[in-house]
Design a protein around this motif. Structure first.
Motif, PDB file in Angstrom:
ATOM      1  N   THR A 113       0.796  -1.241   0.000  1.00  0.00           N
ATOM      2  CA  THR A 113       0.000   0.000   0.000  1.00  0.00           C
ATOM      3  C   THR A 113       0.826   1.286   0.000  1.00  0.00           C
ATOM      4  OG1 THR A 113      -0.140   0.044   2.427  1.00  0.00           O
ATOM      5  CG2 THR A 113      -1.875  -1.161   1.255  1.00  0.00           C
ATOM      6  N   GLU A 114       2.053   1.252   0.506  1.00  0.00           N
ATOM      7  CA  GLU A 114       2.855   2.485   0.559  1.00  0.00           C
ATOM      8  C   GLU A 114       3.648   2.664  -0.736  1.00  0.00           C
ATOM      9  OE1 GLU A 114       2.692   4.606   3.167  1.00  0.00           O
ATOM     10  OE2 GLU A 114       1.246   3.269   4.134  1.00  0.00           O
ATOM     11  N   SER A 115       4.101   3.900  -0.963  1.00  0.00           N
ATOM     12  CA  SER A 115       4.851   4.171  -2.195  1.00  0.00           C
ATOM     13  C   SER A 115       6.241   3.548  -2.152  1.00  0.00           C
ATOM     14  CB  SER A 115       4.965   5.680  -2.423  1.00  0.00           C
ATOM     15  OG  SER A 115       5.536   6.284  -1.281  1.00  0.00           O
ATOM     16  N   LYS A 116       6.803   3.374  -0.948  1.00  0.00           N
ATOM     17  CA  LYS A 116       8.135   2.791  -0.811  1.00  0.00           C
ATOM     18  C   LYS A 116       8.101   1.631   0.184  1.00  0.00           C
ATOM     19  CE  LYS A 116      11.549   3.953   1.954  1.00  0.00           C
ATOM     20  NZ  LYS A 116      12.171   2.655   2.249  1.00  0.00           N
ATOM     21  N   PRO A 117       8.641   0.459  -0.190  1.00  0.00           N
ATOM     22  CA  PRO A 117       8.675  -0.654   0.771  1.00  0.00           C
ATOM     23  C   PRO A 117       9.730  -0.399   1.840  1.00  0.00           C
ATOM     24  CG  PRO A 117       9.900  -1.248  -1.190  1.00  0.00           C
ATOM     25  CD  PRO A 117       9.298   0.104  -1.468  1.00  0.00           C
ATOM     26  N   TYR A 137      12.789 -17.504  12.639  1.00  0.00           N
ATOM     27  CA  TYR A 137      11.942 -17.056  11.528  1.00  0.00           C
ATOM     28  C   TYR A 137      12.628 -15.909  10.795  1.00  0.00           C
ATOM     29  CZ  TYR A 137       8.314 -19.674  13.959  1.00  0.00           C
ATOM     30  OH  TYR A 137       7.600 -20.675  14.581  1.00  0.00           O
ATOM     31  N   ARG A 138      12.667 -16.037   9.483  1.00  0.00           N
ATOM     32  CA  ARG A 138      13.244 -14.984   8.643  1.00  0.00           C
ATOM     33  C   ARG A 138      12.106 -14.269   7.925  1.00  0.00           C
ATOM     34  NH1 ARG A 138      17.763 -16.151   4.061  1.00  0.00           N
ATOM     35  NH2 ARG A 138      18.029 -14.052   3.253  1.00  0.00           N
ATOM     36  N   LEU A 139      12.094 -12.936   7.996  1.00  0.00           N
ATOM     37  CA  LEU A 139      11.030 -12.150   7.365  1.00  0.00           C
ATOM     38  C   LEU A 139      11.610 -11.250   6.286  1.00  0.00           C
ATOM     39  CD1 LEU A 139      10.166 -12.142  10.745  1.00  0.00           C
ATOM     40  CD2 LEU A 139       8.089 -11.535   9.528  1.00  0.00           C
ATOM     41  N   SER A 140      10.997 -11.295   5.111  1.00  0.00           N
ATOM     42  CA  SER A 140      11.451 -10.470   3.995  1.00  0.00           C
ATOM     43  C   SER A 140      10.687  -9.155   3.956  1.00  0.00           C
ATOM     44  CB  SER A 140      11.272 -11.221   2.676  1.00  0.00           C
ATOM     45  OG  SER A 140      12.109 -12.350   2.655  1.00  0.00           O
ATOM     46  N   TYR A 141      11.191  -8.240   3.143  1.00  0.00           N
ATOM     47  CA  TYR A 141      10.612  -6.894   2.982  1.00  0.00           C
ATOM     48  C   TYR A 141       9.137  -6.913   2.588  1.00  0.00           C
ATOM     49  CZ  TYR A 141      11.641  -8.415  -1.720  1.00  0.00           C
ATOM     50  OH  TYR A 141      11.700  -9.167  -2.869  1.00  0.00           O
ATOM     51  N   ASP A 142       8.672  -8.006   1.950  1.00  0.00           N
ATOM     52  CA  ASP A 142       7.284  -8.065   1.472  1.00  0.00           C
ATOM     53  C   ASP A 142       6.357  -8.780   2.450  1.00  0.00           C
ATOM     54  OD1 ASP A 142       8.230 -10.619   1.204  1.00  0.00           O
ATOM     55  OD2 ASP A 142       7.661 -10.859  -0.902  1.00  0.00           O
TER      56      ASP A 142
END
Length: 246
Positions: A113-117, A137-142
């Motif tokens: 939803t935001e213009s920049k991740p 747990y590994r979490l990605s930018y998405d």
């Protein structure tokens, strides 16, 4: 009348993903690996004030690469989440899985939803009573979540370092062996001899399952000097260009 500029959703998501990946790849890598009495975290970090590895709750820690201000905001939000949940219910109700799900929602929402991740990658780890109960747990930018076993690498050169770690890591390593391996792989370079990273340039912490309640502790440079092999040769001179942040 000018035509409105159109970008397909697929292209938009691809551009955001590329942008986030480039930002994360610029950060110095973080290595997380299990050892016989817990989980160790290591990264090259000359700053004594800005941490990339932190305690979140009794037996839960957080590690991150990418933009410092972005992952620091996530760390603070995670501490608040854990404190509120522990206070409202019970301390044992605070889990790495619950925290990872909360982070996944935040990261996923910002990505779509935001213009920049957010230019961040995170690890949320919880030490259990036994090695089998450890959670990483590994979490990605998405917002995608991966349940990792044994070890994980984030940041620059993650593929190269991860491949070497997979080759050399063994279940049941002691703390000294785990720290030596982590520091060794952090010194890998795409070309040439590995770098020797001095203890005062390292940030190393552990979740130690043998500690009574709060499992998190940092390993000071003096302790790292004892754990790491003595280097006979002088370390190579530092590069003249400014070090990248994150």
């Amino acid at each position: 009348m000018s035509m409105p500029f159109y970008v397909s959703p697929e292209q938009l998501m691809k551009d955001r993903a590329d942008y986030a990946r480039k930002g994360i790849a610029r950060g110095r890598p973080v290595v997380v690996l299990a050892y016989d009495e817990g989980i160790a975290f290591a990264t090259e970090n000359p700053s004594r004030a800005l941490h990339k590895v932190s305690e979140i709750y009794d037996r839960i820690a957080f590690a991150a690469v990418g933009k410092y201000n972005e992952f620091e905001n996530l760390r603070v939000a995670g501490v608040r989440y854990a404190d509120l949940r522990g206070y409202s219910y019970d301390r044992t109700d605070v889990s790495a899985r619950g925290l990872a799900n909360a982070y996944a929602q935040t990261l996923g929402t910002v990505f779509t939803t935001e213009s920049k991740p957010l230019e961040v990658e995170l690890v949320v780890a919880e030490v259990g009573a036994t090695a089998e109960e450890d959670q990483i747990y590994r979490l990605s930018y998405d917002g995608s979540v991966a349940d990792e076993r044994g070890h994980v690498v984030m940041g620059g050169q993650a593929e190269q370092i991860g491949a070497r770690l997979s080759q050399d890591w063994q279940p049941g390593m002691d703390l000294s062996g785990a720290v030596r391996l982590a520091v060794q792989v952090l010194g890998l370079q795409p070309e040439g001899e590995p770098r020797v990273i001095p203890p005062d340039q390292l940030e190393v912490a552990v979740l130690d399952r043998t500690r009574p309640r709060r499992a998190f502790r940092r390993l000071p440079a003096a302790m790292l000097t004892d754990l790491l092999p003595t280097q006979v040769d002088d370390p190579p001179p530092a590069p003249s260009h400014p070090a990248e942040q994150g």
